[in-house]
Scaffold this motif. Sequence first.
Motif, PDB file in Angstrom:
ATOM      1  N   ARG A   1      22.571 -38.055 -68.330  1.00  0.00           N
ATOM      2  CA  ARG A   1      22.724 -37.668 -66.962  1.00  0.00           C
ATOM      3  C   ARG A   1      21.560 -37.736 -66.108  1.00  0.00           C
ATOM      4  NH1 ARG A   1      26.277 -32.237 -66.565  1.00  0.00           N
ATOM      5  NH2 ARG A   1      24.435 -31.763 -67.086  1.00  0.00           N
ATOM      6  N   ALA A   2      21.578 -38.163 -64.936  1.00  0.00           N
ATOM      7  CA  ALA A   2      20.748 -38.004 -64.138  1.00  0.00           C
ATOM      8  C   ALA A   2      20.937 -37.967 -62.687  1.00  0.00           C
ATOM      9  CB  ALA A   2      19.987 -39.519 -64.179  1.00  0.00           C
ATOM     10  N   VAL A   3      20.126 -37.572 -61.804  1.00  0.00           N
ATOM     11  CA  VAL A   3      20.176 -37.494 -60.331  1.00  0.00           C
ATOM     12  C   VAL A   3      18.962 -37.793 -59.764  1.00  0.00           C
ATOM     13  CG1 VAL A   3      20.520 -35.825 -58.285  1.00  0.00           C
ATOM     14  CG2 VAL A   3      21.900 -35.450 -60.560  1.00  0.00           C
ATOM     15  N   ALA A   4      18.821 -38.762 -58.988  1.00  0.00           N
ATOM     16  CA  ALA A   4      17.544 -39.218 -58.337  1.00  0.00           C
ATOM     17  C   ALA A   4      17.763 -39.041 -56.611  1.00  0.00           C
ATOM     18  CB  ALA A   4      17.404 -40.542 -58.682  1.00  0.00           C
ATOM     19  N   SER A   5      16.953 -38.578 -55.897  1.00  0.00           N
ATOM     20  CA  SER A   5      16.993 -38.477 -54.586  1.00  0.00           C
ATOM     21  C   SER A   5      15.628 -38.745 -53.823  1.00  0.00           C
ATOM     22  CB  SER A   5      17.602 -36.977 -54.300  1.00  0.00           C
ATOM     23  OG  SER A   5      16.632 -36.078 -54.846  1.00  0.00           O
ATOM     24  N   VAL A   6      15.806 -39.441 -52.614  1.00  0.00           N
ATOM     25  CA  VAL A   6      14.617 -39.612 -51.574  1.00  0.00           C
ATOM     26  C   VAL A   6      15.113 -38.931 -50.335  1.00  0.00           C
ATOM     27  CG1 VAL A   6      13.673 -41.449 -50.505  1.00  0.00           C
ATOM     28  CG2 VAL A   6      14.589 -41.807 -52.818  1.00  0.00           C
ATOM     29  N   ARG A   7      14.216 -38.114 -49.874  1.00  0.00           N
ATOM     30  CA  ARG A   7      14.270 -37.463 -48.712  1.00  0.00           C
ATOM     31  C   ARG A   7      12.916 -37.864 -47.835  1.00  0.00           C
ATOM     32  NH1 ARG A   7      15.980 -31.357 -48.070  1.00  0.00           N
ATOM     33  NH2 ARG A   7      15.164 -31.052 -46.095  1.00  0.00           N
ATOM     34  N   TYR A   8      13.409 -37.905 -46.511  1.00  0.00           N
ATOM     35  CA  TYR A   8      12.243 -38.300 -45.548  1.00  0.00           C
ATOM     36  C   TYR A   8      12.745 -37.029 -44.495  1.00  0.00           C
ATOM     37  CZ  TYR A   8       9.139 -40.186 -42.434  1.00  0.00           C
ATOM     38  OH  TYR A   8       8.086 -40.646 -41.564  1.00  0.00           O
ATOM     39  N   ASP A   9      11.527 -36.490 -43.957  1.00  0.00           N
ATOM     40  CA  ASP A   9      11.454 -35.486 -43.120  1.00  0.00           C
ATOM     41  C   ASP A   9      10.410 -35.917 -42.005  1.00  0.00           C
ATOM     42  OD1 ASP A   9      13.141 -33.459 -44.279  1.00  0.00           O
ATOM     43  OD2 ASP A   9      11.642 -33.021 -45.609  1.00  0.00           O
ATOM     44  N   TRP A  10      11.003 -35.946 -40.827  1.00  0.00           N
ATOM     45  CA  TRP A  10      10.222 -36.421 -39.455  1.00  0.00           C
ATOM     46  C   TRP A  10      10.192 -35.551 -38.480  1.00  0.00           C
ATOM     47  CZ3 TRP A  10      11.398 -39.212 -35.087  1.00  0.00           C
ATOM     48  CH2 TRP A  10      10.258 -39.583 -34.216  1.00  0.00           C
ATOM     49  N   ASN A  11       9.448 -34.579 -37.946  1.00  0.00           N
ATOM     50  CA  ASN A  11       9.663 -33.771 -37.047  1.00  0.00           C
ATOM     51  C   ASN A  11      10.912 -32.780 -37.339  1.00  0.00           C
ATOM     52  OD1 ASN A  11       7.545 -34.552 -35.624  1.00  0.00           O
ATOM     53  ND2 ASN A  11       8.591 -36.189 -34.153  1.00  0.00           N
ATOM     54  N   ASP A  12      11.952 -32.838 -36.476  1.00  0.00           N
ATOM     55  CA  ASP A  12      13.037 -31.911 -36.689  1.00  0.00           C
ATOM     56  C   ASP A  12      14.210 -32.850 -37.504  1.00  0.00           C
ATOM     57  OD1 ASP A  12      12.084 -29.831 -35.383  1.00  0.00           O
ATOM     58  OD2 ASP A  12      12.683 -30.286 -33.461  1.00  0.00           O
ATOM     59  N   TRP A  13      14.106 -34.027 -37.721  1.00  0.00           N
ATOM     60  CA  TRP A  13      14.863 -34.820 -38.495  1.00  0.00           C
ATOM     61  C   TRP A  13      14.837 -34.963 -39.788  1.00  0.00           C
ATOM     62  CZ3 TRP A  13      18.996 -37.046 -36.071  1.00  0.00           C
ATOM     63  CH2 TRP A  13      18.933 -37.009 -34.662  1.00  0.00           C
ATOM     64  N   ASN A  14      15.796 -35.156 -40.630  1.00  0.00           N
ATOM     65  CA  ASN A  14      15.938 -35.498 -42.041  1.00  0.00           C
ATOM     66  C   ASN A  14      16.937 -36.326 -42.571  1.00  0.00           C
ATOM     67  OD1 ASN A  14      17.642 -34.187 -44.800  1.00  0.00           O
ATOM     68  ND2 ASN A  14      15.555 -34.076 -45.014  1.00  0.00           N
ATOM     69  N   VAL A  15      16.671 -37.256 -43.451  1.00  0.00           N
ATOM     70  CA  VAL A  15      17.440 -38.349 -43.983  1.00  0.00           C
ATOM     71  C   VAL A  15      17.427 -37.977 -45.681  1.00  0.00           C
ATOM     72  CG1 VAL A  15      18.084 -40.655 -44.458  1.00  0.00           C
ATOM     73  CG2 VAL A  15      17.066 -39.907 -42.022  1.00  0.00           C
ATOM     74  N   HIS A  16      18.496 -37.888 -46.086  1.00  0.00           N
ATOM     75  CA  HIS A  16      18.596 -37.604 -47.527  1.00  0.00           C
ATOM     76  C   HIS A  16      19.410 -38.440 -48.311  1.00  0.00           C
ATOM     77  CE1 HIS A  16      19.762 -35.014 -51.155  1.00  0.00           C
ATOM     78  NE2 HIS A  16      18.669 -35.508 -51.277  1.00  0.00           N
ATOM     79  N   TRP A  17      19.065 -39.273 -49.364  1.00  0.00           N
ATOM     80  CA  TRP A  17      19.874 -40.235 -50.082  1.00  0.00           C
ATOM     81  C   TRP A  17      19.980 -39.613 -51.547  1.00  0.00           C
ATOM     82  CZ3 TRP A  17      18.150 -43.253 -54.395  1.00  0.00           C
ATOM     83  CH2 TRP A  17      19.016 -43.878 -55.079  1.00  0.00           C
ATOM     84  N   ARG A  18      20.918 -39.612 -52.380  1.00  0.00           N
ATOM     85  CA  ARG A  18      21.044 -39.149 -53.718  1.00  0.00           C
ATOM     86  C   ARG A  18      21.921 -39.888 -54.372  1.00  0.00           C
ATOM     87  NH1 ARG A  18      24.289 -33.300 -54.850  1.00  0.00           N
ATOM     88  NH2 ARG A  18      25.667 -34.643 -53.939  1.00  0.00           N
ATOM     89  N   ALA A  19      21.497 -40.309 -55.667  1.00  0.00           N
ATOM     90  CA  ALA A  19      22.323 -41.086 -56.567  1.00  0.00           C
ATOM     91  C   ALA A  19      22.428 -40.155 -58.033  1.00  0.00           C
ATOM     92  CB  ALA A  19      21.669 -42.349 -57.163  1.00  0.00           C
TER      93      ALA A  19
END
Length: 170
Positions: A49-67
């Motif tokens: 089993r695995a979980v990979a994630s990428v998160r980008y924080d910029w100022n007050d914004w956040n984008v998050h992708w998870r597999a």
Amino acid sequence: MEVAYRLPVFGGDLGLSFFYNYLIEYNTTGIVDGDVDIDAGEVVFPRNRAVASVRYDWNDWNVHWRARYWHSVRDSNTPGLTNENSDAFGNPLAASKNEIPSYTYNDLSVSYGDGPFRLSLGVNNVFDKQPPLLTQVSQWGNTGTNTASEAYDPVGRAWFLSFGYQVDSL
């Protein structure tokens, strides 16, 4: 195993994380007859089993992708045991019905937070991956969902909108 890393990129912070689990052994011994049920590699006990994630924080914004990854499994490693899967006549499930391929679910969210406020919009199971059909013949099929909801996503694509407010402790 868990690995996480953060680094500054394009004026924000990029976060990468990876979690991996390998199940070596999981056996259940019957109380009455002492039969050993080898569960490692079955529906709710995948070897990998695995979980990979990428998160980008910029100022007050956040984008998050998870597999989320669930390795291929079998409905039963020991179909001859009592309470394991079999057809209406007690015959073991056919091999073609016993194999379940690997599954990967992708989730995506975007959020904005200013001070104690946070607003998030996202979607779980972005590609609307349908779960495997595990009928009542299966030892893992649940009534009403026809799959193992503890292992697979029976809902399908699901959007969400959330609002949060963090209160400082007194």
